[in-house]
Design a protein around this motif. Structure first.
Motif, PDB file in Angstrom:
ATOM      1  N   ASP B 258       0.845  -1.198   0.000  1.00 45.17           N
ATOM      2  CA  ASP B 258       0.000   0.000   0.000  1.00 45.17           C
ATOM      3  C   ASP B 258       0.880   1.248   0.000  1.00 45.17           C
ATOM      4  O   ASP B 258       2.007   1.221   0.484  1.00 45.17           O
ATOM      5  N   ILE B 362     -12.776   0.169  -7.889  1.00 50.86           N
ATOM      6  CA  ILE B 362     -12.972  -0.800  -6.800  1.00 50.86           C
ATOM      7  C   ILE B 362     -11.765  -1.726  -6.688  1.00 50.86           C
ATOM      8  O   ILE B 362     -11.225  -1.937  -5.604  1.00 50.86           O
ATOM      9  N   THR B 363     -11.315  -2.236  -7.841  1.00 48.56           N
ATOM     10  CA  THR B 363     -10.176  -3.165  -7.786  1.00 48.56           C
ATOM     11  C   THR B 363      -8.898  -2.455  -7.355  1.00 48.56           C
ATOM     12  O   THR B 363      -8.106  -3.004  -6.595  1.00 48.56           O
ATOM     13  N   GLN B 366      -8.971  -2.066  -3.739  1.00 50.63           N
ATOM     14  CA  GLN B 366      -8.702  -3.314  -3.051  1.00 50.63           C
ATOM     15  C   GLN B 366      -7.217  -3.652  -3.099  1.00 50.63           C
ATOM     16  O   GLN B 366      -6.618  -4.027  -2.100  1.00 50.63           O
ATOM     17  N   ARG B 367      -6.627  -3.483  -4.270  1.00 51.07           N
ATOM     18  CA  ARG B 367      -5.216  -3.818  -4.440  1.00 51.07           C
ATOM     19  C   ARG B 367      -4.329  -2.968  -3.543  1.00 51.07           C
ATOM     20  O   ARG B 367      -3.342  -3.421  -3.004  1.00 51.07           O
ATOM     21  N   ALA B 369      -5.296  -1.331  -0.813  1.00 54.78           N
ATOM     22  CA  ALA B 369      -5.831  -1.209   0.543  1.00 54.78           C
ATOM     23  C   ALA B 369      -6.306   0.211   0.817  1.00 54.78           C
ATOM     24  O   ALA B 369      -6.010   0.799   1.846  1.00 54.78           O
ATOM     25  N   LYS B 371      -9.660   2.085   1.148  1.00 57.34           N
ATOM     26  CA  LYS B 371     -11.105   1.889   1.227  1.00 57.34           C
ATOM     27  C   LYS B 371     -11.880   2.985   0.496  1.00 57.34           C
ATOM     28  O   LYS B 371     -12.907   2.726  -0.117  1.00 57.34           O
ATOM     29  N   MET B 374     -12.489   2.248  -3.060  1.00 60.39           N
ATOM     30  CA  MET B 374     -13.520   1.233  -3.276  1.00 60.39           C
ATOM     31  C   MET B 374     -14.905   1.856  -3.154  1.00 60.39           C
ATOM     32  O   MET B 374     -15.793   1.600  -3.977  1.00 60.39           O
TER      33      MET B 374
END
Lengths: 197, 433
Positions: B258, B362-363, B366-367, B369, B371, B374
């Motif tokens: 991240d 969104i991805t 997620q990748r 981290a 939020k 997303m």
């Protein structure tokens, strides 16, 4: 350590000087207009007395705030654009209030007995003319002063009949056309004079 | 409460780790106790500072009330002296606090000084009945605050300055329709330089947000003019986002999954810009502008494609962005620039791209981290579905077909994703054994 301390002092002093100079420049500009400007008196348009002193300032409208397209004096002005600069020349009228003489998009050469104001077109009116502001449309008045002024105006209106409430605005105009409010007049008498300081 | 939630999360983690034998069972309570007392001390240490700031606010408010109650009774000269004394007082107090290493209090004093400068401008205008073009006052105030920020190295004054300059440019471009205000860029660049030099995080937000405000004004102006500039500005916005995203990921420390600090801020805004620009473009290029767009030169879109393509290639070359990023960034930028707006069926292509961008957000979230990315992606997805629904109320058959196909595609993707995840997990498990 010492060097850091001394450099922050110098830099902050520099900031203080520049900011003070900027404020001083605004005041100086106004003072020059008020001190050296040509004095004219414009008749403020009748305003609804209930709305006149609501809030912290009075909105002042003038006959020269509306340039009308059918006015033969405005020939050559053409189609006005928003925010365009216009130069409006006034001359003394019969009742002591100054009235529109001519308008132009360039600064006209100075003429004896006439004064030119620099204005900005707020919005054009099709096909010619428009609403123009000169930076003298606001008179800031605290509540007490506003109420006193309102009372005097009401007395004056009652004496002269309801429809006419002649509030005169004394304006001083610099050679470049910038104008500043210098005082107010009621029934031909000065009721407020703005101090330089 | 933060303490509570942190404690609870820590406890859950520690108990799991204790079960796996990574942490000794008797150490769990000791660690939690230490964390809790440390957190409490951290919070408690701020109390005197907070009380001090509140006290200063009360003092200043008291002085202000006293002065404003007697304002009219004071002569103009005395009023001017009072304003200047307050300005100098705040600045010198800031310098003293800074040299005495009271960083936060100095910051407060400098922000106060910048505020007093603005108040002085307004009060002087009032004293002399000046009714000017009001954005001029904002510009002067913003430049003054920028001067304080640069000379006193004050982040607070910089945030104020950028806010004022953004407001000024918006007022000029939207309120008065005075055309594009390029004059915004030099002071903005000075502010951005300061932020990069000082690594100010709050300042970084202000730099990006003020630029966005300005860009919004520019897009709006060109749309008004029905000019190619609107598509270019939106394409530029998406390209800028692509570069911020790829550049921040390339600059982030390679060991971390991240991004942190400045890189995280840049990355988040970059992704948001690139993701939202196509949606904005779709909203702005409505029917009236569509046929105009057909006349637009292809070269303009080529510039956008080149800019984003370069960002995607740069990210791939640095090995920091996924193939999905490399695909999403140029597609988003091109649809933002309105490339598809003019062609038959272009509306559907643009809608598909916007939906794709929401999935990408969104991805990416997620990748990395993150939020908020997303959530932004989910919100964009919902907004786009609503948009398509309301735009095509007339041809509901088309819409339903579009949604049916899209829904089927997403469910397929979800299955593929779960299947892939399961395979990966099994693979890892086997490798671990």
């Amino acid at each position: 350590m010492n060097r850091i301390a001394s450099s922050i002092w110098t830099r902050v002093l520099l900031a203080a000087l520049v900011l003070s100079a900027a404020l001083g420049w605004i005041v100086y500009n106004r003072m020059t207009i008020l001190k050296n400007g040509r004095e004219i008196v414009l008749k403020s348009e009748p305003v609804d007395p209930r709305d006149l002193f609501r809030g912290h300032y009075v909105r002042l409208g003038y006959a020269i705030s509306r340039l009308k397209g059918d006015d033969r004096l405005l020939k050559g002005l053409g189609h006005l654009k928003r925010n365009q600069t216009v130069y409006v020349t006034v001359k003394p009228g019969a009742d002591g209030y100054w009235v529109l003489d001519s308008a132009s998009t360039v600064m006209p050469p100075p003429e004896d007995g006439k004064v030119t104001l620099k204005g900005r077109v707020e919005y054009p009116v099709f096909p010619h003319g428009g609403r123009v502001s000169y930076g003298i449309e606001r008179y800031y008045a605290p509540r007490k002063k506003a109420l006193a002024l309102e009372k005097r105006m009401a007395r004056s209106s009652a004496a002269r009949g309801r429809e006419e409430r002649p509030l005169g605005v004394i304006v001083r105009v610099a050679p470049n056309g910038r104008a500043a409010i210098a005082g107010l007049m009621l029934d031909g008498r000065k009721i407020y004079e703005e101090p330089l300081f | 409460m933060f303490v509570f939630s942190y404690e609870r999360r820590l406890r859950a983690d520690l108990e799991r780790w204790a079960k796996k034998g990574w942490v000794r069972a008797d150490a769990v309570e000791a660690i939690i106790e230490d964390a809790a007392s440390h957190e409490a001390a951290r919070q408690g240490g701020r109390l005197p500072q907070m009380l001090g700031i509140l006290g200063a606010v009360l003092l200043v408010a008291g002085v202000l009330m006293f002065v404003s109650a007697n304002w009219e009774a004071i002569s103009r000269l005395a009023r001017l002296s009072l304003l200047l004394a307050a300005l100098w007082g705040a600045l010198l107090a800031g310098a003293w606090l800074k040299s005495a290493r009271h960083g936060w209090l100095a910051e407060g004093a400098f922000v106060l000084a910048a505020g007093i400068f603005g108040a002085s401008i307004m009060l002087i205008s009032q004293m002399y009945h000046i009714e000017g073009h009001y954005p001029d006052a904002l510009l002067l105030w913003g430049l003054g605050a920028l001067l304080v920020a640069a000379l006193a190295e004050s982040q607070g004054a910089l945030v104020l300055a950028l806010g004022l300059l953004g407001w000024w440019s918006i007022a000029e471009m939207l309120d008065f329709r005075l055309g594009v205000k390029w004059l915004f860029l030099p002071p903005w660049a000075i502010g951005a330089g300061l932020v990069a030099w000082k690594r100010w995080r709050l300042g970084a937000h202000a730099v990006i947000l003020s630029l966005l405000a300005w860009l919004f004004g520019v897009v709006n102006h060109y749309l008004d003019m029905k000019s190619i500039g609107a598509g270019l500005a939106l394409g530029f916005m998406a390209s800028l986002g692509a570069w911020m995203y790829a550049g921040a990921l390339a600059a982030a420390k390679p060991a971390r999954r991240d991004a942190h600090g400045m890189a995280a801020i840049l990355m988040s805004y970059g992704a948001a810009l690139a993701g939202l620009a196509p949606f904005l473009g779709q909203l702005l290029f409505d029917k009236r502008v569509l046929h105009m767009l057909l006349l637009y030169p292809v070269q303009a879109f080529a510039v956008t494609a080149l800019l984003t393509g370069a960002a995607a290639v740069f990210g791939l070359w640095k090995g920091r962005i996924a193939w999905f990023d490399a695909l999403a960034l140029p597609a988003g930028a091109l649809s933002a620039a309105g490339l598809f707006a003019g062609i038959p069926g272009g509306r559907w292509i643009m809608a598909a791209i916007v939906l794709g961008m929401s999935i990408w957000l969104i991805t990416a979230g997620q990748r990395l981290a993150a939020k908020h990315l997303m959530r932004m992606g989910l919100a964009l997805f919902g907004a786009e579905v609503l948009y398509v629904y309301f735009r095509t109320l007339g041809g509901l058959l088309d819409t339903s077909l579009f949604f049916l196909l899209g829904g089927a595609l997403f469910i397929l993707m979800a299955f593929a994703f779960v299947w892939l995840q399961g395979r990966l997990a099994r693979g890892n498990g086997e490798a671990a054994q």
